[in-house]
Design a protein around this motif. Sequence first.
Motif, mmCIF file in Angstrom:
data_model
loop_
_atom_site.group_PDB
_atom_site.id
_atom_site.type_symbol
_atom_site.label_atom_id
_atom_site.label_comp_id
_atom_site.label_asym_id
_atom_site.label_seq_id
_atom_site.Cartn_x
_atom_site.Cartn_y
_atom_site.Cartn_z
ATOM 1 N N VAL A 109 36.943 -18.702 12.920
ATOM 2 C CA VAL A 109 36.028 -19.721 13.441
ATOM 3 C C VAL A 109 34.599 -19.278 13.143
ATOM 4 O O VAL A 109 34.197 -18.180 13.546
ATOM 5 N N PRO A 110 33.813 -20.086 12.448
ATOM 6 C CA PRO A 110 32.435 -19.695 12.121
ATOM 7 C C PRO A 110 31.558 -19.575 13.360
ATOM 8 O O PRO A 110 31.718 -20.319 14.331
ATOM 9 N N VAL A 111 30.623 -18.631 13.305
ATOM 10 C CA VAL A 111 29.734 -18.327 14.425
ATOM 11 C C VAL A 111 28.304 -18.718 14.073
ATOM 12 O O VAL A 111 27.834 -18.467 12.959
ATOM 13 N N ILE A 112 27.622 -19.322 15.045
ATOM 14 C CA ILE A 112 26.199 -19.640 14.924
ATOM 15 C C ILE A 112 25.441 -18.696 15.849
ATOM 16 O O ILE A 112 25.663 -18.682 17.057
ATOM 17 N N TRP A 113 24.562 -17.898 15.287
ATOM 18 C CA TRP A 113 23.779 -16.894 16.019
ATOM 19 C C TRP A 113 22.498 -17.577 16.474
ATOM 20 O O TRP A 113 21.677 -17.977 15.657
ATOM 21 N N ALA A 114 22.299 -17.725 17.785
ATOM 22 C CA ALA A 114 21.202 -18.562 18.279
ATOM 23 C C ALA A 114 20.360 -17.837 19.325
ATOM 24 O O ALA A 114 20.748 -16.788 19.839
ATOM 25 N N THR A 115 19.221 -18.422 19.610
ATOM 26 C CA THR A 115 18.275 -18.064 20.669
ATOM 27 C C THR A 115 17.279 -16.992 20.233
ATOM 28 O O THR A 115 17.644 -15.846 19.968
ATOM 29 N N GLN A 116 16.032 -17.402 20.147
ATOM 30 C CA GLN A 116 14.870 -16.531 19.952
ATOM 31 C C GLN A 116 14.874 -15.788 18.623
ATOM 32 O O GLN A 116 14.250 -14.745 18.495
ATOM 33 N N ILE A 117 15.551 -16.322 17.611
ATOM 34 C CA ILE A 117 15.463 -15.732 16.279
ATOM 35 C C ILE A 117 14.065 -16.024 15.727
ATOM 36 O O ILE A 117 13.670 -17.182 15.602
ATOM 37 N N LEU A 118 13.314 -14.995 15.410
ATOM 38 C CA LEU A 118 11.947 -15.119 14.881
ATOM 39 C C LEU A 118 11.106 -16.079 15.724
ATOM 40 O O LEU A 118 10.270 -16.820 15.205
ATOM 41 N N GLU A 119 11.308 -16.046 17.035
ATOM 42 C CA GLU A 119 10.604 -16.973 17.921
ATOM 43 C C GLU A 119 9.096 -16.757 17.867
ATOM 44 O O GLU A 119 8.314 -17.714 17.826
ATOM 45 N N ASN A 120 8.675 -15.501 17.863
ATOM 46 C CA ASN A 120 7.239 -15.217 17.829
ATOM 47 C C ASN A 120 6.611 -15.736 16.546
ATOM 48 O O ASN A 120 5.507 -16.287 16.553
#
Length: 629
Positions: free
Chosen positions: A549-560
């Motif tokens: 099952v493919p995974v989506i890595w989320a939240t605050q990636i390069l947020e700054n």
Amino acid sequence: MTLSVDLETCSHPLLAQLVALRDEGVRMEQALETELAAVSPEFHASARNFLHYLAIRQHDIRPLQRDLAALGLSSLGVLESHVMASLNAVTARLEDIRGQDETEKPEPPVDFVTGLGLLQSHADLLLGTPNDGREVRIMVTLPSEAAQDRELIRALIHSGMEVARINCAHDDAEAWKTMARHVREEAFAQGKTCRVQIDLAGPKSRTGKLRALGHMLKIKPERDFRGQVLREGLLWVTPATHPVSYAASGLKPAGANESVACLLFAGEGLDTLGEGDALELRDARGRLRSARVLRVNAHGCLLGFDSVALIEDSAELRSTHKHKPHLRGTLAGAPEVQEELRLCMDDTLVLTRAELPGQAAEVDAAGRVLEPARLHCSLEAAFVDARAGQAVWLDDGRIGARIERMNAETIELRITYAAPEGSRLKAEKGINFPDTYFHVPALTEKDVQDLEAMHAHCDLVAFSFVREPADVALLQSHLARLQANHLGIVLKIENRQAFENLPRLLLAGMRSPQLGVMVARGDLAVELGFERLSEVQEEIIWLCEAAHVPVIWATQILENMAKSGAPSRPEVTDAAMSIRAECVMLNKGPHIVSALDFLIRVLARMEGHYSKRMATLRKLSIAGSVKGV
């Protein structure tokens, strides 16, 4: 000194352990035969492999791994995508070491090639084929302006966005449809593919509004260290009778910020302005502020301020040229300014069920609290299911509290974690109840309406607040009712129940032909504790790889970087580690295109080093610094 190893003696107990693990995998598959029968044909082999993996992970096999490695054999460290094939291969090698005939082994559902191939094909089906030969796809959250600013979507697709995310917690169906149409048309025009994902909002658990103090907009120029103006503060002024946003005006002056504040003008003379004209207004502090017209067309004018201006609604804007047509009118549309709520350790905060404006604590002249701070909580189920003694976290874990007492209308919190000088709490911030089990449907009435409005305009549906298999079945039933079974489902793992039920959620999700998992790291960190986040996201990736099952890595990636234009060192490392997933999600921000370009460069470098958790030994340029080897 020479050490001799009796391979035959060492291999005997290892062989028994491997056979036992293999047999447990077979037994688990047989025990869950009914669940397997309900799985979509696209995931049948994957589900079998997943059950074999679950059987193994119920044991601590680290001693076995060390012993296998000591014999120069596979330590089973990367068996997720091909469990039974790995066990069979190592078992056969040990049988060969012992000089015994190879025994009959269970037929694996996948081998070393087809296991990885299934994960890749499932990712391609759900998320599309990556552009530019990359392995990891990039998802970008579209801001509200994307409904008018087609140029932004054009730039994102040109830079490499493969999935456009529409958050149904904001805007409305007409805006979402416009965004989706822009994505389709721009992708087609550029000869690329770009999926559209809608995120159903789910039951909201957020802080309500605070008491309004007025409406004001702050315009601030950019200065150098000497205080000299590098770039004027920008304000777009458009007629109140027929307003047009700056993004849709067709004006893009060189060096302008990607987002420009906007106010509405009611008066006369706006259509007589020309570039270079001087205007003035008196701001909220009573200070006279000058502005010049930078650009102008039939939709309005772009003003530049060289001093800070605090502009309230009803501020008068007028021209200063005596020999030019007269402009005079008032401005409106400034954002609401709400009262600030600052909480310190041991303070009391009362969450209210009634949707009333929140307010800070009332204190007397001696500083004694007369009335504690109060704030609305949007999740009604909290007033039914929460209990005294349970933990509560606010604003992504910036403020911690414990429930002191509660009733059907209020929840009284004691602040247990805050910054030394106190932590500010604003409206529309998340409230997490990690210890509370909510008896509330994961799909709200609004979610169903949004799904009905958007199912014909999207490719993926992200499911917020999912906690148990019945939630997944509910979404699948609505998709079937809408004849939209072909849409991909993305399970957002963002609370404790979802993580603890992940194996069952995956089996339920595999009843659909397309399935993905989003690791919502922000909420997970709050729900499970920041110290557990690294461990938890690893476990999610392992389980999903075993299920293909493919995974989506989320939240605050390069947020700054998305917000300020410059990345911090820790978030660059974090972005590099996202190579472990099939897709990375960037959130919105004024510098989102630059952040997207930067992320693509980071991933391109990392893909030469890693494939999932397996290190791949590409040529290292620094290895050539030592000659003669």
